[in-house]
Design an enzyme around this catalytic site. Sequence first.
Site, short mmCIF file in Angstrom:
data_model
loop_
_atom_site.label_atom_id
_atom_site.label_comp_id
_atom_site.label_asym_id
_atom_site.label_seq_id
_atom_site.Cartn_x
_atom_site.Cartn_y
_atom_site.Cartn_z
N TYR A 1 51.08 62.03 -8.28
CA TYR A 1 52.26 61.54 -7.56
C TYR A 1 52.92 60.35 -8.26
CZ TYR A 1 50.49 64.39 -3.65
OH TYR A 1 50.04 65.42 -2.85
N LYS B 1 37.83 68.69 -9.66
CA LYS B 1 37.98 70.01 -10.27
C LYS B 1 37.48 69.89 -11.71
CE LYS B 1 39.53 74.30 -10.09
NZ LYS B 1 38.91 75.33 -9.26
N ASP C 1 38.16 73.53 -4.55
CA ASP C 1 38.38 74.81 -3.87
C ASP C 1 37.23 75.12 -2.92
OD1 ASP C 1 36.96 74.94 -6.25
OD2 ASP C 1 37.92 76.75 -7.00
N ASP D 1 45.29 64.29 -0.15
CA ASP D 1 46.46 64.58 0.68
C ASP D 1 46.30 65.96 1.33
OD1 ASP D 1 48.98 64.62 1.77
OD2 ASP D 1 50.07 64.81 -0.12
N ASP E 1 45.00 67.01 5.60
CA ASP E 1 45.76 67.83 6.56
C ASP E 1 44.87 68.98 7.05
OD1 ASP E 1 48.13 66.34 6.17
OD2 ASP E 1 49.36 68.14 6.31
N1 NAI Z 1 53.47 60.09 5.47
C1 NAI Z 1 54.67 60.65 5.47
O1 NAI Z 1 55.67 60.00 5.71
C2 NAI Z 1 54.78 62.11 5.20
C3 NAI Z 1 56.04 62.65 5.09
N2 NAI Z 1 56.17 63.99 4.94
C4 NAI Z 1 57.56 64.48 4.97
O2 NAI Z 1 57.82 64.97 6.28
C5 NAI Z 1 58.76 66.04 6.22
C6 NAI Z 1 58.23 67.27 6.96
O3 NAI Z 1 57.09 67.76 6.26
P1 NAI Z 1 56.14 68.92 6.83
O4 NAI Z 1 55.63 69.64 5.69
O5 NAI Z 1 56.84 69.65 7.92
O6 NAI Z 1 54.87 68.13 7.43
P2 NAI Z 1 54.68 67.40 8.84
O7 NAI Z 1 53.39 66.71 8.76
O8 NAI Z 1 55.87 66.60 9.16
O9 NAI Z 1 54.59 68.60 9.90
C7 NAI Z 1 53.73 69.73 9.75
C8 NAI Z 1 53.61 70.48 11.07
O10 NAI Z 1 52.82 69.71 11.97
C9 NAI Z 1 53.53 69.38 13.13
N3 NAI Z 1 53.25 67.97 13.48
C10 NAI Z 1 53.18 66.94 12.62
N4 NAI Z 1 52.94 65.80 13.28
C11 NAI Z 1 52.86 66.12 14.58
C12 NAI Z 1 52.65 65.37 15.76
N5 NAI Z 1 52.45 64.03 15.74
N6 NAI Z 1 52.65 66.01 16.94
C13 NAI Z 1 52.82 67.34 16.99
N7 NAI Z 1 53.04 68.12 15.92
C14 NAI Z 1 53.06 67.51 14.72
C15 NAI Z 1 55.00 69.57 12.78
O11 NAI Z 1 55.77 69.86 13.92
C16 NAI Z 1 54.94 70.69 11.76
O12 NAI Z 1 54.93 71.93 12.41
C17 NAI Z 1 59.02 66.28 4.72
O13 NAI Z 1 60.19 65.62 4.39
C18 NAI Z 1 57.82 65.65 4.05
O14 NAI Z 1 58.09 65.23 2.75
C19 NAI Z 1 55.10 64.84 4.96
C20 NAI Z 1 53.83 64.34 5.06
C21 NAI Z 1 53.56 62.94 5.15
C1 COI Z 2 54.89 61.34 0.19
C2 COI Z 2 53.62 62.11 0.47
C3 COI Z 2 52.60 61.89 -0.57
C4 COI Z 2 53.15 61.76 1.83
C5 COI Z 2 51.96 62.50 2.29
O1 COI Z 2 51.93 63.70 2.41
C6 COI Z 2 50.80 61.75 2.70
O2 COI Z 2 50.65 60.59 2.35
O3 COI Z 2 49.94 62.33 3.39
MG MG Z 3 50.16 64.43 3.41
#
Ligand code: NAI
Ligand code: COI
Ligand code: MG
Length: 370
Positions: free
Chosen positions: A141, A191, A223, A247, A251
Amino acid sequence: MKKRIAVLPGDGIGKEVTRGAVDVLKAIGERFGHQFYFSYGKIGGSAVDSFGTPLPDETVELCRESDAVLLGAVGGPKYDQLPVHLRPERGLLKIRKELGLYANLRPTLYYSSLAESSPLRKEIIEDVDMVMVRELTGGLYFGKPSERSTQNGQDVVVDTLFYQREEMTRVIKLAFDLARQRKGKVTSVDKANVLESSRMWREVAEEVSKAYPDVTLEHVLVDNAAMQLIKNPRKFDVVVTENMFGDILSDEASVLTGSLGMLPSASLSEKGPYLYEPIHGSAPDIEGQNVANPLASILSAAMMLRLSFGLEEEAKAVENAVNEVLNAGYRTKDISSFGKKQVSTTEMIEEVKATILDHETILNIMGAYA
Ligand SMILES: NC(=O)C1=CN([C@@H]2O[C@H](COP(=O)(O)OP(=O)(O)OC[C@H]3O[C@@H](n4cnc5c(N)ncnc54)[C@H](O)[C@@H]3O)[C@@H](O)[C@H]2O)C=CC1
Ligand SMILES: CC(C)CC(=O)C(=O)O
Ligand SMILES: [Mg+2]
């Protein structure tokens, strides 16, 4: 106790769930007599909208002047077409780097009341209690170059996986220290059958382990680890791995608890301030509907109380309140099941707050008769 907390709600449901953590911290302040001062800053898409950058200098300054940082989440489809340096996610990566947050702790805990919310059988997830330690400021990253170009008329792309040995050593040491306070086992995930970076990671893990004869070290290829997490999750205590593997695997681990909306995290640095955030993203698919689960953010606030302020009793009060509310059957949509009381984000926050403050009333009554 007086503490300054920087609050960076970010985008999407980040804003909705962060309100929960702030409200709960206020309730803890009220019950235990602490003064928490909250200052708000912008990060991610909301910072792009206001300042034209995903991480304004003001936000970095605010974090540096604070005792701890609470973050929501960043990102959303509105920003997906922006050039890479303006993407909300860049703001998040940059604040991690600026604050030197090299280790991200992501605990995964079994909630007996949520057993039916997980797609996995109860016999598999029962008593799961692990912490994923994710390296947070190196690896793919952050590697340079990371770019596209054209070679011999073909579009080509490169991302770079770069680590200094010391970056591996410090996070692996932290994992061993943590294991010593827990069940005494470190699983190092890599890995190493393919990647040179992973071969070095494995070497470093072996080196570090020499100073911890009381801690068992095992190596698992990533894996295989992804499969074992679902098949045999109780085998894990502390899992340590590089940035991207951590990361992805965290999840996956959230499924063991019932929902991505249940997993908190703490990002640690050499000197502080530490940063606390739920592991999920901004969830654009449910944004603005008042259905997001705020418990990951609230549990991140509990980690802040424990790790940044040394307030163990207060941290437990938050965790106990979350448990009580779940035991009483309150559920946001993501963890809802037949016969339970489905509530909105704001109702869930109110339930946790009320549970924390109820105990104050009970303590006051008991005090009056002591
Ligand atoms: N730490 C951060 O700020 C992160 C930001 N992102 C960003 O968020 C955006 C969306 O990414 P996604 O791949 O959709 O991942 P996401 O983690 O936002 O959501 C994945 C799935 O889980 C559900 N979900 C997530 N948090 C939830 C909660 N608190 N309650 C209920 N349901 C929940 C969502 O509705 C979705 O269906 C993207 O722009 C991505 O880059 C993704 C992961 C981490
Ligand atoms: C910007 C990403 C690395 C955010 C993410 O998916 C995380 O920190 O879990
Ligand atoms: Mg993440």
